[in-house]
Write an enzyme that holds these catalytic residues in place. Structure first.
Site, PDB file in Angstrom:
ATOM      1  N   ARG A   1       1.025  -1.910   0.228  1.00 32.27           N
ATOM      2  CA  ARG A   1      -0.160   0.331  -0.403  1.00 32.27           C
ATOM      3  C   ARG A   1       0.745   1.247  -0.387  1.00 32.27           C
ATOM      4  O   ARG A   1       0.965   1.619  -1.238  1.00 32.27           O
ATOM      5  CB  ARG A   1      -0.439  -0.027   1.091  1.00 32.27           C
ATOM      6  CG  ARG A   1      -1.866   0.930   1.445  1.00 32.27           C
ATOM      7  CD  ARG A   1      -1.967   2.601   1.198  1.00 32.27           C
ATOM      8  NE  ARG A   1      -1.252   2.606   3.154  1.00 32.27           N
ATOM      9  CZ  ARG A   1      -0.944   4.347   3.024  1.00 32.27           C
ATOM     10  NH1 ARG A   1      -0.830   5.016   2.626  1.00 32.27           N
ATOM     11  NH2 ARG A   1      -0.201   3.787   4.096  1.00 32.27           N
ATOM     12  N   ASP A   2       1.593   1.123   0.878  1.00 24.06           N
ATOM     13  CA  ASP A   2       2.219   2.964   1.223  1.00 24.06           C
ATOM     14  C   ASP A   2       3.268   2.690   0.372  1.00 24.06           C
ATOM     15  O   ASP A   2       3.835   3.939  -0.577  1.00 24.06           O
ATOM     16  CB  ASP A   2       2.869   2.624   2.837  1.00 24.06           C
ATOM     17  CG  ASP A   2       2.847   4.127   2.780  1.00 24.06           C
ATOM     18  OD1 ASP A   2       3.150   5.015   2.361  1.00 24.06           O
ATOM     19  OD2 ASP A   2       4.190   4.296   4.189  1.00 24.06           O
TER      20      ASP A   2
ATOM     21  N   HIS B   1       6.596   4.426  12.739  1.00 20.00           N
ATOM     22  CA  HIS B   1       6.535   4.116  11.668  1.00 20.00           C
ATOM     23  C   HIS B   1       7.433   5.318  11.267  1.00 20.00           C
ATOM     24  O   HIS B   1       6.955   6.665  10.573  1.00 20.00           O
ATOM     25  CB  HIS B   1       4.657   4.882  10.235  1.00 20.00           C
ATOM     26  CG  HIS B   1       4.890   4.527   9.211  1.00 20.00           C
ATOM     27  ND1 HIS B   1       4.185   3.863   8.402  1.00 20.00           N
ATOM     28  CD2 HIS B   1       5.885   5.844   8.456  1.00 20.00           C
ATOM     29  CE1 HIS B   1       4.287   3.962   7.405  1.00 20.00           C
ATOM     30  NE2 HIS B   1       4.992   4.893   6.913  1.00 20.00           N
TER      31      HIS B   1
ATOM     32  N   HIS C   1      10.708   7.324   8.325  1.00 19.52           N
ATOM     33  CA  HIS C   1      11.195   6.459   7.072  1.00 19.52           C
ATOM     34  C   HIS C   1      12.482   7.882   6.995  1.00 19.52           C
ATOM     35  O   HIS C   1      13.139   8.402   8.092  1.00 19.52           O
ATOM     36  CB  HIS C   1      10.094   8.404   6.270  1.00 19.52           C
ATOM     37  CG  HIS C   1       9.046   8.297   5.767  1.00 19.52           C
ATOM     38  ND1 HIS C   1       8.227   8.604   5.001  1.00 19.52           N
ATOM     39  CD2 HIS C   1       8.415   6.901   6.402  1.00 19.52           C
ATOM     40  CE1 HIS C   1       6.809   8.156   4.922  1.00 19.52           C
ATOM     41  NE2 HIS C   1       7.229   6.364   5.058  1.00 19.52           N
TER      42      HIS C   1
ATOM     43  N   CYS D   1       9.489   9.246   0.405  1.00 24.71           N
ATOM     44  CA  CYS D   1       8.090  10.319   0.247  1.00 24.71           C
ATOM     45  C   CYS D   1       8.308  11.699  -0.088  1.00 24.71           C
ATOM     46  O   CYS D   1       9.179  12.098  -1.154  1.00 24.71           O
ATOM     47  CB  CYS D   1       9.097  11.505   1.516  1.00 24.71           C
ATOM     48  SG  CYS D   1       8.028  12.444   2.292  1.00 24.71           S
TER      49      CYS D   1
ATOM     50  N   ASN E   1      10.407   5.160   3.225  1.00 20.77           N
ATOM     51  CA  ASN E   1       9.899   3.965   3.976  1.00 20.77           C
ATOM     52  C   ASN E   1      11.609   3.143   4.475  1.00 20.77           C
ATOM     53  O   ASN E   1      12.160   2.932   3.738  1.00 20.77           O
ATOM     54  CB  ASN E   1       8.768   3.105   3.264  1.00 20.77           C
ATOM     55  CG  ASN E   1       7.651   3.607   2.974  1.00 20.77           C
ATOM     56  OD1 ASN E   1       7.093   4.168   4.217  1.00 20.77           O
ATOM     57  ND2 ASN E   1       6.706   2.842   2.147  1.00 20.77           N
TER      58      ASN E   1
END
Ligand code: MG
Length: 310
Positions: free
Chosen positions: A24-25, A217, A219, A250, A259
């Site tokens: 997804r991300d 979460h 990055h 990002c 990520n």
């Protein structure tokens, strides 16, 4: 060297649940449409590699995220494995209806801590966006679903700069009041550092948020993701978000690194003797397979090192 030497460090949890966000991300910002069959195989391979929570897609309007316009088709073709959860992101009640129609058991909503990001991403204020989520969360909980609340821009905002920890705590507390069963603290632009992580976690637990319900979460935009993860684990966190192969840049940082790569995380946790259940070689193979399909190498250091046989 195919695996790190195992040398434990005091003060860490025995096991960590990795919340895999690659499908997804990771894929949502891919410029070229990835075939639904490739996505389904990717998710299946991630489960085969031992990941037990795989955020699979989002039931958003296709105009917002064209890459995820195949959410229905993906959820239909997916070969689901016992013991694996396949959460999906849901922005509103329409998205929840679509998720429920596909037998989803876990959803996530995507909240913002800052007014600027709420305006740009959700087109409303922080307060208004939380109220928009209220009926989504209530209905989902009523249907027996687990609901994760993402908090974006917890450690800094591209428009506003520094973010007050109290803003993060206020949104976290409100999401729990609305019924979220867990939270994920997003460092959306990757600017956080370990002291900031520990300070935020202390404020959250002080405000009554159980650390067992907090995921992180991070990055890797500024190279801080693993350092921040280790700090969070030392503070009692046991859920860490990561993206296989480091998929997903990002969109606000103009950098290739977004990520935290799941492989980089697993290498560290394997070395620390923290159990994840993930088979690192199988995961590296999967990321290599997907990189071939996307036409470019994985940004994960561990994937690159193991692929070269270092
Ligand atoms: Mg992310």
């Amino acid at each position: 060297m195919r695996a790190p030497q195992r040398v434990p460090l005091a003060g860490l949890p025995e096991r960590v649940r990795i919340w895999e966000v690659g499908p997804r991300d990771g894929l949502q910002n891919e410029p070229h449409t990835v075939d639904v069959a490739v996505k389904a195989e990717f998710v299946a391979r991630l489960a085969d590699a031992g990941l037990t929570t795989i955020e699979t897609t989002a039931f958003v309007h296709p105009r917002w995220v064209p890459q995820l316009a195949d959410a229905e088709a993906l959820m239909t073709t997916l070969r689901r494995r016992d013991g694996v959860r396949y959460p999906v992101l849901v922005p509103n009640e329409r998205g929840l209806d679509r998720a429920l129609a596909h037998g989803v058991t876990d959803i996530a909503v995507f909240a913002s801590v800052t007014e600027s990001f709420a305006r740009s991403n959700l087109n409303r204020s922080v307060a208004a966006s939380l109220e928009m989520f209220a009926p989504v969360i209530a209905r989902a909980r009523g249907a027996g679903l687990a609901v994760r609340g993402y908090l974006s821009m917890c450690f800094g905002d591209p428009w506003e700069g520094a973010v007050d920890i109290r803003q993060v705590v206020a949104v976290a507390v409100r999401l729990r009041e609305l019924g979220c069963t867990e939270l994920s603290l997003g460092d959306t632009i990757g600017v956080g550092t370990p002291g900031h992580v520990v300070a935020l976690l202390a404020e959250l637990t002080g405000a009554g948020v159980p650390v067992q319900e907090i995921g992180v979460h991070f990055h890797d935009t500024y190279g801080q993701a693993l350092a921040n993860t280790l700090a969070a684990l030392g503070a009692g966190v046991t859920t860490v978000d990561a993206s296989a192969g480091g998929l997903g840049g990002c969109p606000f940082a103009g950098s290739a690194t977004g990520n935290l790569a799941t492989e980089d995380l697993v290498w560290m946790l394997d070395g620390l003797g923290v159990w994840t259940g993930v088979d690192l070689p199988a995961l590296v193979q999967t990321s290599g397979w997907l990189a071939d399909r996307l036409g470019r190498p994985s940004p994960s250091r561990t994937v690159r090192a193991l692929a070269k046989g270092e």
